[in-house]
Structure formats: C-alpha cells, structure tokens
Write a protein that holds these residues in place. Structure first.
Motif, short mmCIF file in Angstrom:
data_model
loop_
_atom_site.label_atom_id
_atom_site.label_comp_id
_atom_site.label_asym_id
_atom_site.label_seq_id
_atom_site.Cartn_x
_atom_site.Cartn_y
_atom_site.Cartn_z
N LEU A 178 0.82 -1.20 0.00
CA LEU A 178 0.00 0.00 0.00
C LEU A 178 0.86 1.26 0.00
O LEU A 178 0.59 2.22 -0.74
N PHE A 179 1.91 1.27 0.83
CA PHE A 179 2.76 2.45 0.95
C PHE A 179 3.98 2.40 0.02
O PHE A 179 4.79 3.31 0.03
N ARG A 180 4.11 1.30 -0.74
CA ARG A 180 5.27 1.08 -1.61
C ARG A 180 6.56 1.30 -0.82
O ARG A 180 7.44 2.08 -1.21
N HIS A 181 6.63 0.60 0.30
CA HIS A 181 7.75 0.78 1.22
C HIS A 181 8.57 -0.50 1.31
O HIS A 181 8.03 -1.56 1.63
N LYS A 182 9.84 -0.42 1.00
CA LYS A 182 10.78 -1.53 1.05
C LYS A 182 10.40 -2.65 0.09
O LYS A 182 10.58 -3.82 0.37
N THR A 183 9.86 -2.27 -1.05
CA THR A 183 9.45 -3.28 -2.02
C THR A 183 10.62 -3.78 -2.86
O THR A 183 10.54 -4.87 -3.43
N ARG A 184 11.68 -3.01 -2.96
CA ARG A 184 12.86 -3.43 -3.73
C ARG A 184 14.08 -3.67 -2.86
O ARG A 184 15.13 -4.02 -3.36
N LYS A 185 13.96 -3.47 -1.58
CA LYS A 185 15.09 -3.58 -0.66
C LYS A 185 15.36 -5.06 -0.37
O LYS A 185 14.54 -5.75 0.22
N GLU A 186 16.52 -5.54 -0.80
CA GLU A 186 16.93 -6.92 -0.51
C GLU A 186 18.03 -6.89 0.55
O GLU A 186 18.80 -5.95 0.58
N PRO A 187 18.11 -7.83 1.44
CA PRO A 187 17.33 -9.06 1.54
C PRO A 187 16.03 -8.92 2.34
O PRO A 187 15.36 -9.90 2.61
N PHE A 188 15.68 -7.68 2.70
CA PHE A 188 14.47 -7.46 3.50
C PHE A 188 13.25 -8.07 2.84
O PHE A 188 12.47 -8.78 3.48
N ARG A 189 13.06 -7.79 1.56
CA ARG A 189 11.88 -8.27 0.84
C ARG A 189 11.80 -9.79 0.85
O ARG A 189 10.74 -10.36 1.14
N SER A 190 12.90 -10.46 0.58
CA SER A 190 12.92 -11.93 0.58
C SER A 190 12.63 -12.49 1.96
O SER A 190 11.93 -13.49 2.10
N ARG A 191 13.16 -11.85 2.97
CA ARG A 191 12.91 -12.32 4.35
C ARG A 191 11.44 -12.14 4.71
O ARG A 191 10.85 -13.02 5.34
N LEU A 192 10.85 -11.02 4.33
CA LEU A 192 9.43 -10.81 4.61
C LEU A 192 8.58 -11.84 3.88
O LEU A 192 7.66 -12.42 4.46
N TYR A 193 8.89 -12.10 2.61
CA TYR A 193 8.13 -13.10 1.86
C TYR A 193 8.31 -14.49 2.44
O TYR A 193 7.36 -15.30 2.44
N ALA A 194 9.48 -14.80 2.97
CA ALA A 194 9.70 -16.09 3.62
C ALA A 194 8.84 -16.22 4.88
O ALA A 194 8.27 -17.28 5.15
N ILE A 195 8.72 -15.15 5.62
CA ILE A 195 7.87 -15.15 6.82
C ILE A 195 6.41 -15.34 6.42
O ILE A 195 5.68 -16.12 7.05
N VAL A 196 5.98 -14.65 5.38
CA VAL A 196 4.60 -14.80 4.89
C VAL A 196 4.34 -16.24 4.46
O VAL A 196 3.31 -16.83 4.79
N ALA A 197 5.30 -16.84 3.74
CA ALA A 197 5.15 -18.24 3.31
C ALA A 197 5.10 -19.18 4.50
O ALA A 197 4.28 -20.11 4.53
N LEU A 198 5.94 -18.95 5.49
CA LEU A 198 5.92 -19.77 6.70
C LEU A 198 4.57 -19.69 7.40
O LEU A 198 4.00 -20.71 7.80
N HIS A 199 4.04 -18.49 7.50
CA HIS A 199 2.72 -18.32 8.13
C HIS A 199 1.62 -18.98 7.31
O HIS A 199 0.68 -19.55 7.87
N ALA A 200 1.73 -18.91 5.99
CA ALA A 200 0.72 -19.55 5.12
C ALA A 200 0.72 -21.06 5.32
O ALA A 200 -0.35 -21.68 5.42
N VAL A 201 1.90 -21.65 5.41
CA VAL A 201 1.98 -23.09 5.65
C VAL A 201 1.42 -23.43 7.03
O VAL A 201 0.65 -24.40 7.18
#
Length: 110
Positions: free
Chosen positions: A59-82
């Motif tokens: 929504l805020f377009r915040h840290k959308t291209r910042k690596e490795p932050f973005r990958s870590r956030l997506y990994a957390i989201v995937a972990l929660h989804a599982v």
C-alpha cells in the motif's frame, strides 16, 4: 469460544502494529528522520503480523525493492501460510491430518 476470540484479537493487534510500524517508517523515511530498524519490522511480521506488514509494504510502496528485506518478509509470509494451512487441515479433518502427520513422522524417522 472465548480462547479463539482472544487469539483472533491478538493476531489482529499484531497485524495492526506491523501495519502501523511500516506506515510510520515510511513517514520517517520521507522526512529524513531516524528510522525503525528492519529487524524490528521483520520481528513484527514474524510475531504474527505478516499480513499487516505485507499489506502496508504494498500500500505504501515501502521496502518493495530492498533486498534481503523483501525476501525475508516473503519467507515469513510463506511460513505463516503453511502454518495456517496445517492448522486449518487439522481443524477441518483431524483424523486425516493425524494419519498424514504420523505417516510423515514415520518416513522421517526411518
């Protein structure tokens, strides 16, 4: 039923806190002020606020291209989804889920 309600309220509160932290960090970034550490933002997501963090990120377009932050956030989201999928499976079909878990446990031990 009240235990489930408490859990839902805690998860909502953590997601709200993560969303608010991303919003605040974006405002701090724009003003050039001292920022919220990435570690704090990721911990809020890991503590159960992954949907709030992901929503705020987009929504805020915040840290959308910042690596490795973005990958870590997506990994957390995937972990929660599982975790949610496993919990839903266990709640919907407990006998089937127990059989599946026992079969997986047996194959890991062997």
């Amino acid at each position: 039923m009240s235990n489930i309600l408490h859990i839902v309220l805690v998860v909502l509160a953590v997601n709200f806190a993560a969303f608010a932290a991303f919003w605040r960090d974006k405002r701090l970034a724009r003003s050039g002020a001292r920022r919220i550490p990435e570690k704090t933002l990721l911990w809020l997501a890991f503590a159960g606020g992954s949907l709030g963090a992901l929503s705020a990120q987009h929504l805020f377009r915040h840290k959308t291209r910042k690596e490795p932050f973005r990958s870590r956030l997506y990994a957390i989201v995937a972990l929660h989804a599982v975790a949610v999928a496993v919990l839903a499976l266990w709640l919907i079909a407990p006998q089937w889920a127990s059989g599946l878990f026992n079969a997986l446990k047996g194959s890991v031990v062997s």
